[in-house]
Design an enzyme around this catalytic site. Structure first.
Site, PDB file in Angstrom:
ATOM      1  N   HIS A  29      -0.894 -13.767   0.050  1.00  0.00           N
ATOM      2  CA  HIS A  29      -1.250 -12.479   0.670  1.00  0.00           C
ATOM      3  C   HIS A  29      -0.011 -11.777   1.228  1.00  0.00           C
ATOM      4  O   HIS A  29       0.237 -10.597   0.949  1.00  0.00           O
ATOM      5  CB  HIS A  29      -2.265 -12.729   1.791  1.00  0.00           C
ATOM      6  CG  HIS A  29      -2.608 -11.501   2.577  1.00  0.00           C
ATOM      7  ND1 HIS A  29      -3.738 -10.744   2.353  1.00  0.00           N
ATOM      8  CD2 HIS A  29      -1.945 -10.879   3.604  1.00  0.00           C
ATOM      9  CE1 HIS A  29      -3.758  -9.719   3.179  1.00  0.00           C
ATOM     10  NE2 HIS A  29      -2.685  -9.773   3.964  1.00  0.00           N
ATOM     11  N   GLU A  30       0.774 -12.505   1.996  1.00  0.00           N
ATOM     12  CA  GLU A  30       1.931 -11.869   2.644  1.00  0.00           C
ATOM     13  C   GLU A  30       2.967 -11.428   1.616  1.00  0.00           C
ATOM     14  O   GLU A  30       3.606 -10.383   1.782  1.00  0.00           O
ATOM     15  CB  GLU A  30       2.558 -12.820   3.672  1.00  0.00           C
ATOM     16  CG  GLU A  30       1.626 -13.195   4.828  1.00  0.00           C
ATOM     17  CD  GLU A  30       1.050 -12.003   5.574  1.00  0.00           C
ATOM     18  OE1 GLU A  30       1.610 -10.910   5.500  1.00  0.00           O
ATOM     19  OE2 GLU A  30      -0.003 -12.179   6.219  1.00  0.00           O
TER      20      GLU A  30
ATOM     21  N   HIS B 224       2.419  -8.035   0.403  1.00  0.00           N
ATOM     22  CA  HIS B 224       3.044  -6.992   1.236  1.00  0.00           C
ATOM     23  C   HIS B 224       4.537  -6.886   0.920  1.00  0.00           C
ATOM     24  O   HIS B 224       5.078  -5.787   0.805  1.00  0.00           O
ATOM     25  CB  HIS B 224       2.880  -7.318   2.716  1.00  0.00           C
ATOM     26  CG  HIS B 224       1.473  -7.236   3.210  1.00  0.00           C
ATOM     27  ND1 HIS B 224       0.633  -6.172   2.917  1.00  0.00           N
ATOM     28  CD2 HIS B 224       0.734  -8.080   3.996  1.00  0.00           C
ATOM     29  CE1 HIS B 224      -0.552  -6.372   3.487  1.00  0.00           C
ATOM     30  NE2 HIS B 224      -0.510  -7.520   4.148  1.00  0.00           N
TER      31      HIS B 224
ATOM     32  N   HIS C 280      -3.227  -3.601   2.397  1.00  0.00           N
ATOM     33  CA  HIS C 280      -4.520  -4.279   2.423  1.00  0.00           C
ATOM     34  C   HIS C 280      -5.527  -3.607   1.500  1.00  0.00           C
ATOM     35  O   HIS C 280      -5.547  -2.387   1.354  1.00  0.00           O
ATOM     36  CB  HIS C 280      -5.061  -4.320   3.850  1.00  0.00           C
ATOM     37  CG  HIS C 280      -4.362  -5.331   4.702  1.00  0.00           C
ATOM     38  ND1 HIS C 280      -4.224  -5.216   6.064  1.00  0.00           N
ATOM     39  CD2 HIS C 280      -3.745  -6.495   4.357  1.00  0.00           C
ATOM     40  CE1 HIS C 280      -3.556  -6.259   6.522  1.00  0.00           C
ATOM     41  NE2 HIS C 280      -3.250  -7.044   5.507  1.00  0.00           N
TER      42      HIS C 280
END
Lengths: 442, 87
Positions: free
Chosen positions: A119-120, A123, A129
């Site tokens: 997930h990170e 980014h 998101h």
């Protein structure tokens, strides 16, 4: 999917792990990080290679509490991690994980490092998101994703990364496969560095600066912390309660809701106070005309709404007060008289006739259960009277002059909604030193 | 259930601000959020999280706000987000 608007201008990105969690070995941590990156490179033209260089493009750190980037961690649970979008600047490519989480992988318990890392890194590569049902970029932790070796990105995220960096080109496919194999063999980690063809030519940095997002992208002002403040003045104005500290104040509505956890600036809301006034001693709403009186030292100002009336400041002697100031003032709803407190004495002022009532000052211990030297007093919309001192307050029900037996209570807990009931006592230590006398070098 | 107390509302507003559903507080004034603004922010949060859009800080919404998550905001100001695309 949703994108941040900034991308890496190169396709070969270096990475390193700068610090490690205590719950996983360094070897396992590196394997999981590498595998998380592989999830993104498998679907795109991106390639990742590990480096020991400090200027790696993607830098993973396990940090605890506040760590200087405006996104403080909060211990187990809550926030798990964050990463900065691509761009130029010290933060770009930084990925921070909360060191206080119980990091695991492929287990029902703890927090799955691989899932959070995927997930990170989304980014770090430019995705924001997503609200899509199965996206790894949903902001909420969704539990383990199973064996990391078998993990494949959901279709929404595949489309997102390919929109930013293109699909895996057939010419690179063979290379990628060999890299993939190499990565997978590293799961029995040897510690050797992957030498990637792209290392021969140093990657060109991107030219676009994207500031960090979130609490840090708005210019911040240093302001007092509501959870450790001992307030200078507390006032009931127009049915709300105002807590003043230095040149800031907080508002609590009649529903007992804090308007904002951050304070507002005194001088930009209450217009007309001297710009160098460091604090106010007390504030109250006058009973006869609803004008608002600010007192600081031996001076007072009268406000109509939020603007000071002409001709102020004036001296407290106007009230018949021959003191060097007052600690607190309020209008008692039960007789509409104004009360001034200083140290262990109080006066009663008749606003209608503009004079002090005879027989005052009196000893403040006539208010049973009240300590001397209160910070301030209010008579609130609920009909009760509240005295504030330090981190505590005393409640006097209705028109009683005896404190409720369960008083005092915590201001920080019941008015400021802080987790800790008793903040530390104010210290005389200079700025930069904490309560233990340690010098802060941050 | 549908009647949160002052603590829940204050914490909810802090959460909604932190994750981009409400504008950050202006450090120079004590600007209040309107009830309509707060309701819309809750609705947007509920939609993003896949919850029923009630606009009320109900149990499910408060529970979702307590779930572990990424620190970054969900809604980024439009000036920063250049190419947002929804399928």
């Amino acid at each position: 999917y949703a994108v941040s608007g900034s991308v890496w201008q190169k396709r070969d990105l270096s990475w390193r792990v700068e610090s490690f969690p205590i719950s996983l070995s360094q070897e396992i941590t590196k394997q999981l990080i590498e595998s998380a990156l592989l999830a993104w490179s498998r679907e795109s033209n991106l390639r990742f290679y590990r480096t020991t260089a400090e200027d790696a493009d993607l830098r993973v750190s396990f940090l605890g509490g506040p760590h200087g980037d405006g996104y403080p961690f909060d211990g187990p649970g809550g926030t798990l991690g964050h990463a900065f979008f691509p761009g130029i600047g010290a933060s770009a490519g930084a990925t921070h994980m909360d060191a206080d989480e119980s990091w695991t992988y492929n287990e029902a318990t703890g927090t799955d490092l691989f899932a959070v890392a995927v997930h990170e890194f989304g980014h770090s590569l430019g995705l924001t998101h997503s609200s899509a049902e199965n996206s790894i970029m949903k902001p909420y932790y969704q539990g383990t994703v199973g064996k990391h070796q078998n993990y494949r990105l959901p279709p929404d995220d595949v489309e997102g990364i390919q929109a930013l960096y293109g699909k895996l080109s057939p010419s690179l496919d063979a290379t990628h496969d060999s890299i993939t194999t190499a990565h997978l063999t590293l799961f029995s980690y040897t510690g050797r560095k992957i030498v990637h063809p792209a290392e021969k030519a140093p990657p060109a940095p991107t030219q676009r600066f994207v500031p960090p997002r979130g609490p840090t992208y708005r210019p911040g002002l240093p302001h007092p912390d509501r959870c450790s403040a001992h307030f200078d003045a507390v006032s009931s104005i127009r049915g709300e309660v105002f807590f003043f500290k230095n040149r800031y104040f907080w508002r609590v509505q009649a529903t007992k809701q804090l308007v904002s956890l951050n304070p507002a600036h005194l001088g930009h809301f209450w217009r007309g106070l001297p710009p160098d006034l460091p604090r106010v001693d007390t504030v109250y709403e006058r009973g006869n005309d609803s004008k608002i009186v600010f007192i600081a030292g031996t001076n007072y100002w009268v406000f109509k709404d939020t603007v000071v009336e002409p001709g102020y400041p004036r001296s407290l002697t106007d009230f018949g007060l021959d003191t060097d100031g007052v600690d607190g003032a309020f209008v008692w709803k039960h007789n509409k008289k104004t009360y001034f407190f200083q140290h262990n004495r109080y006066w009663r002022f008749d606003e209608q006739h503009g004079r002090m009532d005879p027989g005052y000052p009196r000893d403040s211990n006539l208010w049973l259960g009240l300590p001397p030297d209160v910070d301030d007093v209010i008579s609130w919309t609920d009909g009760h009277t509240y005295f504030f001192k330090g981190a505590q307050y005393w409640m006097f029900r209705d028109g009683n002059v005896e404190a409720e037996p369960d008083s005092p209570h915590s201001i920080t807990l019941n008015w400021m909604y802080c987790a800790v009931a008793n903040p530390p006592e104010p210290t005389q230590l200079p700025e930069g030193r904490d309560q233990r006398g340690c010098t802060c070098h941050c | 259930g549908g009647n949160p107390n002052g603590r829940d509302i204050s914490a909810g507003m802090d959460w909604l601000t932190r994750y981009g559903y409400l504008p950050p507080p202006d450090p120079y004034s004590a600007q209040q959020q309107t009830l309509d603004g707060l309701r819309e922010a809750v609705k947007t949060m509920q939609k993003f999280a896949g919850l029923k859009e009630t606009g009320i800080l109900d149990k499910e919404t408060i529970a979702m706000m307590h779930k572990p998550r990424c620190s970054l905001p969900d809604i980024i100001p439009s000036g920063y987000q250049r190419h947002r695309r929804k399928r």
